[in-house]
Design an enzyme around this catalytic site. Structure first.
Site, short mmCIF file in Angstrom:
data_model
loop_
_atom_site.label_atom_id
_atom_site.label_comp_id
_atom_site.label_asym_id
_atom_site.label_seq_id
_atom_site.Cartn_x
_atom_site.Cartn_y
_atom_site.Cartn_z
N LYS A 80 0.82 -1.22 0.00
CA LYS A 80 0.00 0.00 0.00
C LYS A 80 0.85 1.27 0.00
O LYS A 80 0.35 2.35 -0.29
CB LYS A 80 -0.97 0.01 1.18
N ASP A 81 2.16 1.15 0.33
CA ASP A 81 3.05 2.32 0.32
C ASP A 81 3.58 2.65 -1.06
O ASP A 81 4.16 3.73 -1.25
CB ASP A 81 4.25 2.08 1.26
N THR A 124 -5.01 7.71 14.92
CA THR A 124 -4.74 7.18 13.58
C THR A 124 -3.97 8.22 12.78
O THR A 124 -4.20 9.43 12.94
CB THR A 124 -6.02 6.80 12.83
N ARG A 128 -8.03 8.33 5.53
CA ARG A 128 -9.11 7.39 5.21
C ARG A 128 -9.80 6.92 6.49
O ARG A 128 -11.04 6.93 6.58
CB ARG A 128 -8.55 6.19 4.45
N ARG A 129 -9.01 6.53 7.49
CA ARG A 129 -9.61 6.07 8.74
C ARG A 129 -10.33 7.20 9.46
O ARG A 129 -11.40 7.00 10.04
CB ARG A 129 -8.54 5.46 9.64
N ARG A 146 1.72 9.53 14.69
CA ARG A 146 2.73 8.88 13.87
C ARG A 146 3.57 8.02 14.79
O ARG A 146 3.42 8.04 15.99
CB ARG A 146 3.65 9.93 13.19
N ASN A 148 6.02 4.16 15.40
CA ASN A 148 5.93 2.72 15.20
C ASN A 148 4.76 2.14 16.00
O ASN A 148 4.09 2.84 16.77
CB ASN A 148 7.25 2.03 15.56
N VAL A 149 4.52 0.85 15.77
CA VAL A 149 3.37 0.21 16.40
C VAL A 149 3.45 0.29 17.92
O VAL A 149 2.46 0.61 18.60
CB VAL A 149 3.26 -1.25 15.93
N ARG A 152 2.50 3.70 19.27
CA ARG A 152 1.06 3.96 19.15
C ARG A 152 0.28 3.20 20.21
O ARG A 152 -0.62 3.75 20.86
CB ARG A 152 0.58 3.58 17.74
N CYS A 239 -1.81 7.26 -1.77
CA CYS A 239 -2.04 6.27 -0.71
C CYS A 239 -2.61 6.89 0.55
O CYS A 239 -3.11 6.18 1.42
CB CYS A 239 -0.74 5.53 -0.39
#
Length: 312
Positions: A80-81, A124, A128-129, A146, A148-149, A152, A239
């Site tokens: 998707k990137d 987020t 889109r979200r 923003r 990393n996982v 977040r 994207c």
């Protein structure tokens, strides 16, 4: 013995994790050794919101430069990137079996979207979200994030946010899917085009490398992503645009066919265009292009333009 294949990857835990999965699968399928080469991309060096960085390619252009310079043999991208336009001198040699494309909600106490109180702050970094969260009409408050996982998820654990929405595929590849409160039904939130899919890219003149990578290609995953990205390209949407798309291979009267759903949502959730189309598996790109034209006929360009006006 041939030299190890040099696999280019971003430095993040998610990128290196999914690249390690590819390296392991390639070793098992071909017997060829693979070594990871980490590359820092522009998107990794800034904390600015993604939609302000000039569109697609911020996480992929540095990897492509390394490929073209011959310093790596292939790269693993989150599909998707990638920009939808072809890259001169490069080819997507394989799309491995796609992970679950849905978005996922993580909350501190396991509450689902419908159980959260109005005013709950949901992190987020995706327009889109944000748009689709507003469109649900639950009174939730999207918050830009923003990182990393882990960073977040940390904002939920600390109480700074009531929840975050992330790609379920990334959480699964990191082994963090046990924290998911809800895998969000695509009827409520259509994922980004190609979400959950990986792209294995090499130079177009590297036939030997391409042949090795093709051992990991999953035909159905590839054609579904081709349909979604053809839609995105025809819409001329990047994207980060508020476009959702999901293609699936389904049973039809005369055998298997591709079914594509897509949506374009106003930034504030006040309006949306949602349509679907079907076609033969051999016509994936045409199905995506046809559905994009139908969306444009129904006002999709105006909805995306409203987003741009709001940012100006």
């Amino acid at each position: 013995m041939p030299a190890p294949l040099r696999l280019g990857t971003r430095r993040s835990a998610l990128a290196t994790g999914q690249s390690t999965l590819v390296a392991d699968a390639l070793r098992e399928a071909t017997g060829r050794d693979v070594e990871l080469v980490t590359v820092t991309t522009f998107g990794d060096q800034t904390s600015a919101p993604l939609h302000t960085l000039g569109g697609q390619g911020v996480f992929t252009s540095a990897l492509r430069d390394e490929l073209l310079a011959g310093r790596i043999d292939f790269a693993v991208h989150s599909y998707k990137d990638l920009p939808t336009a072809p890259a001169d001198g490069l080819v997507i040699a394989a799309v491995p079996l796609r992970e679950d494309p849905r978005d996922a909600l993580v909350t501190r106490d396991g509450a689902t979207l419908g159980e959260l109180a109005p005013g709950a702050r949901i992190g987020t970094g995706s327009l889109r979200r944000v748009a689709q969260l507003h469109a649900m009409g639950l009174g939730l408050v999207p918050m830009p994030i923003r990182g990393n996982v882990d960073s977040r998820l940390g904002k939920v654990e600390s109480g700074e946010l009531e929840g975050v929405v992330l790609a379920l595929s990334g959480l699964r590849r990191l082994g963090r899917d046990g924290q998911v409160a809800e895998a969000i039904d695509p009827i409520a939130m259509l994922p980004a085009a190609a979400q959950g899919a990986l792209a294995l890219e090499c130079r177009s003149d590297a036939d030997d490398t391409a042949d090795l990578l093709k051992t990991l290609d999953d035909h159905y995953s590839r054609i579904c992503v081709e349909a979604e990205r053809a839609l995105l390209a025809t819409l001329e949407a990047g994207c980060s645009a508020p476009v959702g798309a999901l293609a699936e291979v389904v049973e039809a009267e005369n055998g298997l066919e591709i079914s594509l759903r897509a949506s374009v949502t106003a930034a504030d959730g006040s309006d949306a265009v949602k349509l679907s189309a079907t076609g033969a598996l051999t016509d994936a790109v045409e199905v995506g292009q046809r559905l994009a034209r139908l969306l444009l006929d129904d006002g999709a360009a105006e909805l995306m333009g409203a987003r741009d006006d709001a940012r100006a």
